[in-house]
Design an enzyme around this catalytic site. Structure first.
Site, short mmCIF file in Angstrom:
data_model
loop_
_atom_site.label_atom_id
_atom_site.label_comp_id
_atom_site.label_asym_id
_atom_site.label_seq_id
_atom_site.Cartn_x
_atom_site.Cartn_y
_atom_site.Cartn_z
CB THR A 185 -4.16 8.69 -1.03
OG1 THR A 185 -4.84 9.43 -2.04
CG2 THR A 185 -4.69 7.29 -0.98
CD GLU A 330 -4.23 4.19 -2.51
OE1 GLU A 330 -3.34 4.08 -1.64
OE2 GLU A 330 -4.25 5.12 -3.34
CE LYS A 438 10.92 7.14 -16.06
NZ LYS A 438 10.48 8.08 -15.05
CD1 TRP A 443 14.04 3.45 -16.12
CD2 TRP A 443 12.82 2.10 -14.82
NE1 TRP A 443 12.78 3.42 -16.63
CE2 TRP A 443 12.00 2.60 -15.87
CE3 TRP A 443 12.26 1.24 -13.87
CZ2 TRP A 443 10.65 2.25 -15.98
CZ3 TRP A 443 10.93 0.89 -13.99
CH2 TRP A 443 10.12 1.39 -15.03
P1 AMP Z 1 0.83 5.89 1.82
O1 AMP Z 1 -0.42 5.53 1.12
O2 AMP Z 1 0.89 7.34 2.21
O3 AMP Z 1 1.12 5.00 2.97
O4 AMP Z 1 2.03 5.71 0.77
C1 AMP Z 1 2.27 4.48 0.17
C2 AMP Z 1 3.58 4.51 -0.55
O5 AMP Z 1 4.67 4.67 0.35
C3 AMP Z 1 3.91 3.24 -1.28
O6 AMP Z 1 3.21 3.12 -2.49
C4 AMP Z 1 5.41 3.35 -1.44
O7 AMP Z 1 5.77 4.18 -2.51
C5 AMP Z 1 5.83 4.03 -0.16
N1 AMP Z 1 6.32 3.04 0.80
C6 AMP Z 1 5.67 2.50 1.83
N2 AMP Z 1 6.47 1.65 2.51
C7 AMP Z 1 7.67 1.65 1.87
C8 AMP Z 1 8.91 0.97 2.07
N3 AMP Z 1 9.11 0.14 3.09
N4 AMP Z 1 9.90 1.21 1.18
C9 AMP Z 1 9.73 2.06 0.15
N5 AMP Z 1 8.60 2.72 -0.08
C10 AMP Z 1 7.57 2.53 0.76
#
Ligand code: AMP
Length: 540
Positions: A185, A330, A438, A443
């Site tokens: 990640t 994840e 915040k 929020w």
């Molecule tokens: P990653 O592990 O790099 O794919 O990042 C995952 C994170 O990307 C998620 O926990 C979200 O915060 C964000 N994310 C993924 N898809 C979306 C979406 N369609 N809208 C908003 N946030 C998203």
């Protein structure tokens, strides 16, 4: 009493075996790193991945060994995954957009033994190779004719490497829970963490993702994964496309609007998946060139929140159906898709686009809940925000080499996202827990403000962060990148937003900037922006 069905472990090689048998001539087209468009088929990919597996075995690579890949989406990268997992080893995708120190940390932490890399990344690898002691050999994803002079250890051209094997090889049979893939990640705090996929999790995830309410893949589809293989399993497409017999178009290193457009039209792409920035690029290209999309039917947009203006442009101007998706590394990574259920199928106009702003509902294999900070379950009423938690057979239970427990007492993983879920099961991300603003004990969703601002016709991209405020704790600052040759005032932007959100959500200030920084996975880098604006204070 046990069931009397056969043992048929869910192993990745079965996917390419199936595709080669049932869909042998389905094409896999790549824009190669060397330049020309390259064409192959699933039958051919299977043959070459068997050669690769056999060759890897000869190098002493086997069960549990990590093989790094630093590569664009091409047929060679795809077949390397099947070859690597076919010998029981683990493909470990490295994201070339990470900083060098992060790449070094990740490759060393995973103790990668080989690295498969594109020509594009030879100079990068040469720069860091001295600090990668576990790597025994570099396999460059090219042929002898394009092989560069390089001092990389035991460097060999991929075509020469696999030519040393005839493909007379039997896939290794391992337990279906054996590790198959790794992806770290991007880790906004601390070191990146290694997510480890198994054969079983990849297969179950791909099967769930391919279903009609989700990626909806069929053998008549021509699918273009713009989302990189190095970004969380290319959202399953490396497995779900061959599993359904859908043809693949791999865009290689060129992800700009014009290049994506030409591949879509020339290769007849019917479905594609990418992060919003890629689609913004394509839409800008269409707008400036006056071109039309004649072949594309569906796009899946995720990885960060899809601006409403993008969804509307695709659907109303170009007749392409948008499905907004959410997930994370994840989760293998897909967690939800926004497509119509009978309860929502009649929506039209702005009510439909309100729905499409949501990230949608989970497929079978993903359990979801929202809770308060004490773990108390919150209602699915579409307005109550809570921490979004998930569990399922393709959701992480631990990180590689770390012993900390990451699950709650019911086995759910905290995604770090804050969301609502409505009565029909549609989830809506309000923010990352750490990005939410915040203000006065309430929020404000930075994502909602960004989506709204991007709806202004002069705005190319927008980002919102919270700035410390003496009275309210934090207040929103809106940063805007304008489209070329546009010059609205701050007041124009604010007037556009007025009335569309609660008054107290209105940004306290608007700043025009030339560029918004992105992370290695294409998300707005709030951390970088917060650093850039750490001295900023509202006037008065
Ligand atoms: P990653 O592990 O790099 O794919 O990042 C995952 C994170 O990307 C998620 O926990 C979200 O915060 C964000 N994310 C993924 N898809 C979306 C979406 N369609 N809208 C908003 N946030 C998203």
């Amino acid at each position: 009493m046990l069931g009397l069905m056969q043992d048929w472990p869910l192993l990745i090689h079965r996917v390419i075996d199936y595709a080669a048998l049932q869909h042998p001539n389905r094409s896999v087209v790549s824009r190669s790193v060397e330049g020309p468009v390259h064409r192959t088929t699933y039958a051919h990919i299977r043959k070459r991945s068997l050669q690769l597996a056999q060759r890897l075995r000869r190098d002493g690579i086997g069960i549990g060994d990590r093989v790094a890949t630093l590569a664009w989406n091409t047929a060679r990268h795809l077949e390397s995954w099947y070859g690597i997992t076919g010998v029981g080893a683990i493909y470990h995708t490295l994201n070339p957009r990470l900083f060098e120190d992060q790449l070094i940390y990740i490759a060393n932490h995973a103790a990668d033994r080989l690295m498969f890399l594109d020509l594009t990344f030879v100079a990068l690898a040469e720069k860091i190779a001295d600090r990668l002691p576990t790597i025994e050999r570099y396999v460059i994803l090219t042929d002898a004719a394009h092989m560069p002079q390089t001092k990389l250890k035991n460097a060999i051209a991929y075509e020469d490497y696999i030519a040393e094997a005839d493909g007379d090889f039997k896939w290794v049979e391992v337990d279906e829970n054996t590790a198959a893939g790794m992806c770290y990640t991007s880790g906004t705090t601390g070191h990146p963490k290694g997510v480890v996929y198994s054969h079983r999790s990849n297969i179950l995830h791909a099967m769930a993702a391919a279903m009609p309410d989700y990626l909806s893949l069929a053998s008549r589809d021509v699918v273009m994964p713009v989302v990189p293989l190095f970004h969380a399993n290319s959202w399953s497409l490396a497995f779900s496309a061959p599993m359904t017999g859908a043809a693949l178009v791999m865009p290689g290193p060129k992800l700009d609007g014009a290049s994506i457009f030409s591949l879509i039209e020339e290769e007849g792409v019917t479905m594609s998946a990418a992060v919003p920035t890629v689609w913004l690029g394509l839409l800008q290209y269409l707008e400036s060139s006056g071109e039309k999309l004649t072949r594309l039917k569906r796009v899946t947009i995720g990885g960060s929140a899809c601006p409403r203006a993008v969804t509307e442009a695709f659907e109303t101007k170009y007749g392409v159906t948008v499905s907004h998706a959410w997930g994370m590394t994840e989760m293998s990574p897909l967690g939800s898709f926004c497509t119509p259920k009978p309860e929502t199928a009649a929506l039209t106009g702005s009510a439909l686009y309100d729905l499409k702003q949501k990230q949608g509902f989970a497929p079978f294999t993903v359990d979801m809940k929202i809770t308060d900070d004490n773990g108390k379950i919150l209602p699915w009423d579409g307005t109550t925000f809570g921490r979004l938690k998930v569990r399922g057979p393709a959701v992480s239970k631990a990180y590689f080499g770390l012993h900390e427990n990451i699950l709650d007492e019911e086995g759910y993983f905290d995604t770090g996202d804050v969301a609502t879920i409505d009565e029909n099961g549609y989830m809506n991300i309000t923010d990352r827990a750490k990005d939410v603003i915040k203000s006065g004990g309430e929020w404000i969703s930075s994502i909602e403000l960004e989506n709204l601002a991007v709806g202004h016709p002069d705005v190319a991209e927008a980002a919102v962060i919270g700035i410390p405020h003496p009275k309210w704790d934090e207040r929103p600052l809106l940063l805007i990148v304008l489209k070329p040759d546009r010059s609205p005032t701050k007041q124009d932007i604010l007037a556009f937003m007025q009335g569309k959100i609660a008054k107290w959500w209105m940004p306290d200030e608007v700043v025009f900037i030339p560029e918004i920084p992105h992370t290695a996975t294409g998300k707005i880098s709030k951390k970088t922006i917060r650093d850039q604006f750490k001295e900023f204070r509202f006037e008065g």
